[in-house]
Enzyme design. Structure first.
Site, PDB file in Angstrom:
ATOM      1  N   MET A 155      10.164 -98.660  56.068  1.00 47.90           N
ATOM      2  CA  MET A 155       8.787 -98.436  55.634  1.00 47.90           C
ATOM      3  C   MET A 155       8.728 -97.949  54.194  1.00 47.90           C
ATOM      4  O   MET A 155       7.727 -98.179  53.512  1.00 47.90           O
ATOM      5  CB  MET A 155       8.082 -97.450  56.565  1.00 47.90           C
ATOM      6  N   VAL A 182      11.564-102.033  62.189  1.00 45.54           N
ATOM      7  CA  VAL A 182      11.421-101.172  61.019  1.00 45.54           C
ATOM      8  C   VAL A 182      11.480 -99.699  61.414  1.00 45.54           C
ATOM      9  O   VAL A 182      11.029 -99.329  62.497  1.00 45.54           O
ATOM     10  CB  VAL A 182      10.109-101.487  60.255  1.00 45.54           C
ATOM     11  N   CYS A 183      12.073 -98.900  60.539  1.00 46.59           N
ATOM     12  CA  CYS A 183      12.038 -97.441  60.653  1.00 46.59           C
ATOM     13  C   CYS A 183      11.694 -96.916  59.254  1.00 46.59           C
ATOM     14  O   CYS A 183      11.084 -97.628  58.463  1.00 46.59           O
ATOM     15  CB  CYS A 183      13.353 -96.880  61.186  1.00 46.59           C
ATOM     16  N   ARG A 184      12.089 -95.721  58.930  1.00 48.87           N
ATOM     17  CA  ARG A 184      11.771 -95.165  57.606  1.00 48.87           C
ATOM     18  C   ARG A 184      12.594 -95.821  56.504  1.00 48.87           C
ATOM     19  O   ARG A 184      12.068 -96.248  55.493  1.00 48.87           O
ATOM     20  CB  ARG A 184      11.998 -93.652  57.597  1.00 48.87           C
TER      21      ARG A 184
END
Length: 118
Positions: free
Chosen positions: A97, A69-71
């Site tokens: 996220m 996961v990232c932004r």
């Protein structure tokens, strides 16, 4: 939900609720590849942090699925490709996220306080 190895290997993306289920069942590890300031502002409580900019994926061992996961999902998609090239089973958390928070899933910061996605 039971996930066979072939299914896990075929996954390219999962949505936040699928990710939460995989992590909650012990079938996956949530790997957050955002930068330190993003992680400090808020992250999933069960996530492990390894910033993509400094990522050395060689120390990651085991055969558990990595949900990355990232932004928003772009950096994590890149990390998934690197992990797969290194022989790991990994998939991207679709929407990152931002999608996790929109789904009403918990976001915490240091000390377990409520966090925010930046």
């Amino acid at each position: 939900m039971t996930w066979g190895v072939a299914v896990l290997d075929a996954l390219r993306e999962v949505d936040p609720l699928e990710a939460r289920g995989l992590v909650g069942s012990g079938a996956a590890v949530l790997l957050d590849v955002r930068e330190d300031d993003e992680w400090a502002a808020g992250h999933a409580p069960e996530a492990v942090h390894l910033a993509l900019s400094a990522a050395d994926f060689t120390w990651l061992t085991g055969d558990q699925l990595l949900v990355v996961v990232c932004r928003s999902g772009r950096r994590s998609a890149s990390a998934v490709e690197r992990l797969r090239a290194a022989g790991r089973t990994a998939c991207n958390l679709r929407g990152g996220m931002q999608a996790w928070a929109r789904a009403g899933l918990p976001v915490t910061c240091t000390g377990g306080r409520p966090g925010t996605v930046i």
